[in-house]
Structure formats: C-alpha cells, structure tokens
Write an enzyme that holds these catalytic residues in place. Structure first.
Site, mmCIF file in Angstrom:
data_model
loop_
_atom_site.group_PDB
_atom_site.id
_atom_site.type_symbol
_atom_site.label_atom_id
_atom_site.label_comp_id
_atom_site.label_asym_id
_atom_site.label_seq_id
_atom_site.Cartn_x
_atom_site.Cartn_y
_atom_site.Cartn_z
ATOM 1 N N TYR A 51 47.650 42.302 32.027
ATOM 2 C CA TYR A 51 49.043 41.901 32.188
ATOM 3 C C TYR A 51 49.155 40.627 33.001
ATOM 4 O O TYR A 51 48.180 40.152 33.578
ATOM 5 C CB TYR A 51 49.855 43.042 32.829
ATOM 6 C CG TYR A 51 49.664 43.212 34.320
ATOM 7 C CD1 TYR A 51 48.469 43.700 34.844
ATOM 8 C CD2 TYR A 51 50.674 42.871 35.216
ATOM 9 C CE1 TYR A 51 48.303 43.844 36.215
ATOM 10 C CE2 TYR A 51 50.516 43.024 36.585
ATOM 11 C CZ TYR A 51 49.318 43.513 37.076
ATOM 12 O OH TYR A 51 49.150 43.646 38.437
ATOM 13 N N LYS A 165 43.041 41.010 35.440
ATOM 14 C CA LYS A 165 44.381 41.527 35.773
ATOM 15 C C LYS A 165 44.663 42.723 34.868
ATOM 16 O O LYS A 165 45.437 42.652 33.904
ATOM 17 C CB LYS A 165 45.444 40.425 35.660
ATOM 18 C CG LYS A 165 46.684 40.739 36.499
ATOM 19 C CD LYS A 165 47.500 39.506 36.768
ATOM 20 C CE LYS A 165 48.861 39.800 37.371
ATOM 21 N NZ LYS A 165 48.889 40.527 38.625
ATOM 22 N N GLU A 197 41.654 41.172 49.696
ATOM 23 C CA GLU A 197 43.028 40.766 49.346
ATOM 24 C C GLU A 197 43.950 41.925 49.702
ATOM 25 O O GLU A 197 43.500 42.931 50.260
ATOM 26 C CB GLU A 197 43.125 40.401 47.858
ATOM 27 C CG GLU A 197 42.741 41.515 46.908
ATOM 28 C CD GLU A 197 42.911 41.144 45.430
ATOM 29 O OE1 GLU A 197 43.632 40.187 45.108
ATOM 30 O OE2 GLU A 197 42.332 41.869 44.590
ATOM 31 N N LEU A 221 41.688 39.178 42.762
ATOM 32 C CA LEU A 221 42.420 38.529 41.671
ATOM 33 C C LEU A 221 42.615 37.048 41.999
ATOM 34 O O LEU A 221 43.030 36.725 43.117
ATOM 35 C CB LEU A 221 43.784 39.204 41.490
ATOM 36 C CG LEU A 221 44.542 38.685 40.262
ATOM 37 C CD1 LEU A 221 43.999 39.352 38.997
ATOM 38 C CD2 LEU A 221 46.035 38.919 40.385
HETATM 39 N N1 PDD Z 1 50.457 41.203 41.541
HETATM 40 N N2 PDD Z 1 46.065 40.377 44.004
HETATM 41 C C1 PDD Z 1 46.548 41.480 43.410
HETATM 42 C C2 PDD Z 1 45.748 42.730 43.432
HETATM 43 C C3 PDD Z 1 47.806 41.430 42.773
HETATM 44 O O1 PDD Z 1 48.281 42.520 42.147
HETATM 45 C C4 PDD Z 1 48.562 40.217 42.794
HETATM 46 C C5 PDD Z 1 49.913 40.087 42.150
HETATM 47 C C6 PDD Z 1 48.008 39.101 43.442
HETATM 48 C C7 PDD Z 1 48.727 37.768 43.485
HETATM 49 O O2 PDD Z 1 48.684 37.125 42.228
HETATM 50 P P1 PDD Z 1 49.802 36.078 41.795
HETATM 51 O O3 PDD Z 1 49.911 35.063 42.874
HETATM 52 O O4 PDD Z 1 49.281 35.494 40.545
HETATM 53 O O5 PDD Z 1 51.072 36.854 41.628
HETATM 54 C C8 PDD Z 1 46.753 39.205 44.026
HETATM 55 C C9 PDD Z 1 51.641 41.125 40.739
HETATM 56 C C10 PDD Z 1 52.747 40.316 41.275
HETATM 57 C C11 PDD Z 1 52.011 42.516 40.274
HETATM 58 O O6 PDD Z 1 51.093 43.290 40.021
HETATM 59 O O7 PDD Z 1 53.202 42.818 40.119
#
Ligand code: PDD
Length: 305
Positions: A51, A165, A197, A221
């Site tokens: 996703y 992801k 993270e 991620l």
């Molecule tokens: N999640 N690490 C993890 C485990 C995450 O689920 C997310 C973001 C990030 C940050 O990624 P980005 O900057 O591309 O949003 C890092 C999204 C927002 C979610 O699962 O809803």
C-alpha cells in the site's frame, strides 16, 4: 492490464449517492458502499499486498513520483506485476481526488495479489486488486507544536523486510496500540540495541546539534517524509548523519522527531517518562517545521511537484 477508470460509472455514482466518499476499485469509481471485494481476495486471507498513503494539499499530490517509485519497489519485492503504468496511476489518483470534496486529502491505495483459492502458493493467472480511497488530510493538532508528544520504546518484533510497505501490519498495529494503551502517542522500536523507526513513522534525533536518522535498509520503511527532511536538512546546512542510533543516544537526545505523511514532523518531548530536551518542541524542530510548511505552501501554489 486494468482500466485506469471508467467515466460512465462515475456519472451514475454521482447521481446515486451524493454524500458518500467516492472510491476507486479495479478501474471504476464507486460510492464507498457500492465497492465490494471478494472474501477470497488474498489481501483478506493472507495480507498479501502492499500500500501507499499519499497526501494532497489543495488537491496537489505530495511527492507523487516518490510514492509511485516506492510502490513499484514494494510490488517488485513481493513479485506482483504493477497493474498500472505511472501515467495511469497519476490519472486515476488525480481523478479520485477531483471526485472527492476536500481540498486536503490523504489517498490510501492498495494492491493485492487478487482472488485465489486459500492456498499459500501464488494463484495462476494473477489479477491484482487495486483499491484506492481518500479521507480528509487533517492538520496535525496545534497542541503538538506547544507540548510535543510522548512515546515509549518497544522491542521491534517485526519481520526483516520492513522496507516493503506491506498491508500485513499486525505487528505495527499491536506495537502502536501498546503505546496508546500506555498513554503515549507512538512506539519507537528497538532492534538489537538500535532504534529503527516508529510503529507508523520514521525517526530523527538531535545530538550535539547534529541531526541523525537511521540509514535506509531492510529494517525500516524508506519514508517519503524522511527523504524530504533529509533534503531540506542538506539545503539548510543542518549537520546531518544517516547512522544507527543506540537506545542510550535516543534517551539522551536533545530532540526526537517522528515523521510520516500524516503526522508530518512530530516532536517527542517525553520518552518512557523521561523528559527530552527542555520538555518542549526544540529550536531545530521549529526550523525544520517552518521549512517543511513552506515546501507544502509551494505545493499548494503549484510552484513545486
Ligand atoms: N505510515 N515507517 C512506518 C512503519 C510507517 O508506517 C510509515 C507511514 C512511515 C513514514 O512513511 P511516509 O513518510 O512515507 O508516510 C515510516 C503510513 C502513513 C500509514 O501506514 O498510514
């Protein structure tokens, strides 16, 4: 290859259900309540899919090409052929945003391996399911810029392919919920003594005025927000290191930030009951946040993509 969208369906959708969000399912735009997926979809039975979450400000997509590249990488890693071209993704996402009323939206899209018997083997003749919806993109609460948020450290018990992801988010969900149940807003994860993270965010710390974030790799991620912050830090002459962060360094940091498309840059002012820095969002956070907001402003006025 799937149709990116069908305008005739969209017309009938608009007439039938004015107030419902419009979603995209396998090339069609539908009212949310008319969108149905088979119980044999492998996303449902195995969490077999990936996703993206992409913000849009004044209907302008935030770093779309970066999100599409990460989607491509995630799909390749789980051996699903990308069902749409980059151009088709762009057209379909932009159309979906236009079909929904909010100026600021958060688009969540997912691609699963599609329908198949409940068998661990990949199905023959794979036909991926593509689903997208948007919700209003909320501004992070102004309270956060005054008090910051609290977080706790937890053991990173996820698999070792966290760069994908994946929609299989059970470990992240349990870790995030444990943080909420303990009165915190986010869990910062530790694996083998190093911080990786957050449960749904990336991590930055300030140490001796140097901004540090863990390097990309299979244990975290590659966040789109993280990459933008790294870019801004370079432009604004921050001292910046992409290196591992020990638990002791985390706990003794001057500032801690967790970042994501939805949280933007959240300053962590309390970790495991220990006050971080002055206990208020720090000066470096403030400087980065201003630069981040002016990047968003550029996107709103269409001067950057
Ligand atoms: N999640 N690490 C993890 C485990 C995450 O689920 C997310 C973001 C990030 C940050 O990624 P980005 O900057 O591309 O949003 C890092 C999204 C927002 C979610 O699962 O809803």
């Amino acid at each position: 290859m799937k149709k990116p969208f069908s305008s005739s369906t969209l017309e009938s959708t608009k007439k039938s259900s004015q107030d419902e969000p419009v979603v995209y399912l396998n090339g069609e735009y539908l009212a949310l309540s008319n969108a149905h997926i088979s119980v044999l979809d492998r996303g449902f039975s195995f969490g077999d899919g990936v996703y993206e979450v992409i913000p849009a400000y004044d209907k302008n997509l935030f770093r779309l090409q970066h999100h599409l590249q990460r989607l491509d990488d995630s799909l390749a890693a789980i051996k699903i052929k990308n069902p749409l071209t980059a151009k088709q993704w762009q057209q379909s996402i932009e159309q979906l945003i236009q079909n929904n009323p909010y100026d600021d939206q958060s688009v969540s899209l997912q691609v699963t391996r599609g329908i198949g018997p409940r068998d661990h083997s990949f199905p023959h003749n794979e036909n991926p399911t593509v689903f997208m919806m948007t919700s209003p993109q909320k501004k992070p609460s102004s309270e956060i810029s005054i008090t910051g948020i609290s977080a706790i450290t937890l053991n990173d018990n996820r698999w070792k392919n966290c760069h994908i992801k994946s929609i299989s988010l059970l470990a992240n969900v349990l870790l995030h919920q444990e943080a909420l149940d303990k009165g915190a807003k986010e869990a910062i994860l530790l694996r083998d003594g190093y911080a990786t993270e957050g449960a749904a965010s990336n991590l930055f710390i300030l140490q001796n005025d140097c901004l540090i974030t863990p390097p990309k790799g299979p244990l975290l991620l590659p966040g789109i927000t993280r990459d933008l912050i790294v870019e801004i830090a370079k432009q604004q002459n921050f001292y910046l290191k992409e290196q591992n962060i020990t638990k002791a360094e985390l706990l003794n940091a001057q500032e801690i930030w967790v970042t994501s498309s939805t949280k933007e840059i959240a300053p962590v002012t309390k970790l495991n009951d220990k006050i971080i820095g002055s206990g208020k969002p720090g000066a470096h956070w403030n400087k980065m946040m201003q630069a981040y907001q002016s990047y968003k402003q550029g996107l709103r006025s269409n001067t950057i993509g």
